[in-house]
Design a protein around this motif. Structure first.
Motif, PDB file in Angstrom:
ATOM      1  N   VAL A 353       0.878  -1.173   0.000  1.00 20.13           N
ATOM      2  CA  VAL A 353       0.000   0.000   0.000  1.00 20.13           C
ATOM      3  C   VAL A 353       0.913   1.221   0.000  1.00 20.13           C
ATOM      4  O   VAL A 353       2.126   1.086   0.216  1.00 20.13           O
ATOM      5  N   PRO A 354       0.363   2.425  -0.243  1.00 22.62           N
ATOM      6  CA  PRO A 354       1.208   3.608  -0.057  1.00 22.62           C
ATOM      7  C   PRO A 354       1.811   3.576   1.354  1.00 22.62           C
ATOM      8  O   PRO A 354       1.135   3.156   2.309  1.00 22.62           O
ATOM      9  N   VAL A 355       3.071   3.991   1.469  1.00 22.80           N
ATOM     10  CA  VAL A 355       3.823   3.772   2.715  1.00 22.80           C
ATOM     11  C   VAL A 355       3.058   4.260   3.952  1.00 22.80           C
ATOM     12  O   VAL A 355       2.949   3.554   4.954  1.00 22.80           O
ATOM     13  N   GLY A 356       2.488   5.457   3.856  1.00 27.94           N
ATOM     14  CA  GLY A 356       1.806   6.037   5.011  1.00 27.94           C
ATOM     15  C   GLY A 356       0.523   5.311   5.379  1.00 27.94           C
ATOM     16  O   GLY A 356      -0.046   5.547   6.457  1.00 27.94           O
TER      17      GLY A 356
END
Lengths: 476, 476
Positions: A353-356
């Motif tokens: 997923v997107p890192v954040g």
């Protein structure tokens, strides 16, 4: 298929390769027909082992004339069944292992030209011998082969700093499905002359042709590294720490792995000699590596971690004081898969997923799994710096796992739904192979599937390359 | 082509976009029909300026139905005529300038989602506003657009550290030649689910579809930079210095440009305020930038250069003491093209070779050119750290240039032969466009040309996208 055709193809393979390199006895072929975990098994007419690219070209021509499908195989260490024969058809398994020369190394250009059958460890060693670094690094590096690494666009622990396998490639040599040889072995950092063809074959899992050789980029060998095991209150703290390190250490940040407490406990239980680096348990850990040249890396890591402890981002941390301690810390991370294997059955996922969004993924997926499969144990760990988690499910009491086998679909649905909601990927680094072939159409748009099929048709109109892998339509 | 069909298409464009965004008056269209250097000029039916992706989709459907070829155009700053109409056919010029929104920025994922019409400077600024860096940087950044940067896989001064334009891309949105929309706007560091489609469109110069938006990676903003102008005995010393800096500074090495004395002298002569940073002339110079976070970059650069002076690699060097000095040094490098424009005609090349082969290229090409065109003046400069040189030929006495115009073929043949002998590229960062279309078949194998044509046919069977560019066969 007529047996006459098959006999004739076998005879022609033997004429090209010699008897010793055309394997048909079960004792010889079995190790090639089953993957290393024993999860995928198929039959093939034979295993052929070309020793030169020219021999491979001749093999492919023979297969084309007899319309025999071909399965490329490197070290056979894949996790998705991409390199083993597909049950439905009679195929020719083509082992690239004998194409194992380091063809050239050019320290002035920081590049190396290697054949597909070189093990990853051999490529790393050749680079080291020239005073340089080949940064791709993964658990199976002693036996996986670079051709397979490129065909699956392998990831590993240094993607954060150096990118995926595809980012290491300057040029490729490929035998196309019709037997023509594409010499794209350029060693250039910049070349804007037409379409970029190499990226099509990288990650195509052998469905568009045989990668036979590659020119790979090398990096400076860092002179100094520092490693810390860091205790954290939870996944959000891991992301906070990642951002603090990226801002404070920039490109020196060489690895950022996370380990859930459950994963650590499994290692402590099953792996001889493993010990908890910290006296007080924490719910999450990060393994942080800085690397650089000519700067005091250990001092920088210590200062950054001290600041993060002062601000409450970090609970506690230990910095490796020597190579043995560093090895011990890394082995906690690297033995998670082995500890799980010893523990027994688990349903495994390799998501990104997107890192954040990692904390959100863990929260959402965890809550829903607990609702659907009360008491399920989640072993989560991996490459948080790349937004990539290995996310594996089992029950502490092995007798409950029958339930998980039956409900694997439910578990998968929960995980994939959480991934989809965050625009993530159901296969971050392991690929599609046979394992996720049926899922591909579910996670891609109609347009994207059409584009992939158009490429497949353009390069492999007779659908001879690695049937039953990646694209649902190819291979019944 | 029937005029009824054309009128109908124009009416339909106006219905979709409004009159103000369908330009047919010469006063409005001329700036779009000629490139900024005035070297490529063509005619098109009209300029259309869609303001949303949905409007573009409708435009492409109309063009498909009427079989009208389409020419995508961004900032129109290309150097090879890739974005201007092709003389031979009546086309629709599609300006992407109004698709200029920053759709999203995600600091936690270090990524930004931008539309094709954003200028490169706007993307850089949006990243900076979020405390991050978009590292792509080139002379035209104030007016070039990111869609064009990606379509040409732009290079620039930070490729050494951050890679080409393609290396900054996580995901793409593309309108295909048949009007279908591919939403590949993923923001993932790792995603191994099928063929990598984005790399096909990056560098395809608009011949496979319209890039309408992209998710781009961002990097940490370095907190500290240091810049030096270094005098060298010759090109081999530049390569030696590069390797010393790579070994000693690793990833902190942020730019490594070379400037030949002839190039510097042209800047000193034509650019107001330019002055030689060193009192004694040298045959070659390097412009060296280190960048990092939390480490004493200036001290490191000084120590490395001192060691290189002691060993004889470097003749002399000056380190910028403040921002103004750094700007003055960079402007010596960045004004070379402008100084050449003022000086007059030149035959230009944008070549790459393996990094260590740069001295050999300069020696071989220089000797042969002197033999073929005695007295020819060579202005060589550029991205030596990437093996990429801009290599431009003229005579000091402008009246001799008529000879060069006549003998451009001879000059080109010498340069391309030297490039070929070193397995280099005839277009390192500028692309093919119209300028080098006829040369493409000469520098590629039959197999590679076939592969490119197969992709073109698969994606654009009616050959409607940007005819007359890149592939020799498409567009008479």
């Amino acid at each position: 298929m007529e047996s006459g055709l098959i006999d004739s193809a076998l005879a022609r393979f033997r004429a090209v390769l010699g008897d010793a390199c055309v394997l048909t006895d079960a004792a010889d072929t079995t190790p090639h027909f089953t993957d290393w975990r024993g999860r995928y098994s198929g039959e093939a007419l034979c295993v052929v082992r070309p020793g030169t690219v020219d021999e491979l070209v001749q093999v492919v021509h023979i297969c084309n004339e007899a319309r025999l499908p071909m399965v490329p195989q490197g070290g056979n260490t894949g996790l998705c069944g991409g390199a083993t024969p597909h049950a439905g058809r009679r195929e020719v398994l083509v082992s690239l292992s004998r194409l194992d020369r380091v063809r050239a190394i050019d320290p002035d250009n920081a590049s190396i030209t290697v054949e597909a059958g070189c093990t990853l460890a051999a490529v790393q060693q050749a680079a080291r011998d020239a005073g340089l670094l080949f940064p791709l690094s993964l658990a199976s590096e002693g036996s996986c082969q670079i051709g397979g690494n490129l065909s699956t666009n392998a990831g590993g622990v240094h993607v954060l700093r150096h990118g995926n396998a595809r980012d290491q490639v300057l040029g490729l040599e490929v035998v196309l499905p019709d037997g023509r040889l594409w010499d794209g072995l350029r060693a250039l950092r910049k070349d804007n002359t037409g379409y970029d063809l190499k990226h099509l074959f990288i990650g195509a899992e052998g469905t568009l042709g045989f990668i036979t050789a590659a020119v790979l980029k090398l990096a400076p060998q860092p002179t100094d590294t520092a490693l810390a095991w860091v205790a954290l209150d939870g996944p959000q703290r891991a992301i906070d720490l990642l951002h603090r390190l990226q801002a404070g250490a920039g490109d020196a940040l060489n690895a950022f792995e996370v380990v859930g407490r459950t994963a650590l406990e499994m290692v402590l239980q099953h792996i001889p000699g493993a010990r908890d680096p910290l006296s007080v348990p924490a719910p999450w850990y990060a393994l942080v590596e800085l690397a650089g040249s000519g700067d005091r890396i250990s001092d920088r890591l210590e200062a950054l971690l001290a600041a993060c402890m002062a601000s409450g981002t970090v609970r506690d941390a230990v910095i490796a004081q020597d190579g043995a301690q560093a090895l011990a810390l890394w082995s906690l991370r690297e033995n998670i898969s082995e500890a799980q294997r010893i523990e027994g059955f688990s349903v495994k996922h390799d998501i990104s997923v997107p890192v954040g969004a990692i904390p959100q993924f863990l929260e959402v997926a965890g809550e829903r799994l607990e609702a659907e499969l009360p008491g399920v144990r989640i072993v989560a760990f991996g490459h948080a710096g790349d937004g990539n988690l290995h996310y594996n499910l089992s029950f502490s009491d092995a007798s409950d796992n029958a339930r998980l086998v039956a409900d694997a679909q439910v578990a998968n649905a929960v995980v994939y739904e959480a991934v989809r909601a965050l625009n993530g990927s159901i296969s971050a680094e392991h690929g599609i192979g046979q394992l996720k072939r049926a899922l591909l159409g579910e996670c891609k748009s109609v347009v994207e599937m059409d584009m992939m099929r158009a490429i497949k048709r353009a390069f492999d109109p007779h659908a001879l390359m690695n049937p039953g892998k990646v694209l649902p339509e190819y291979g019944e």
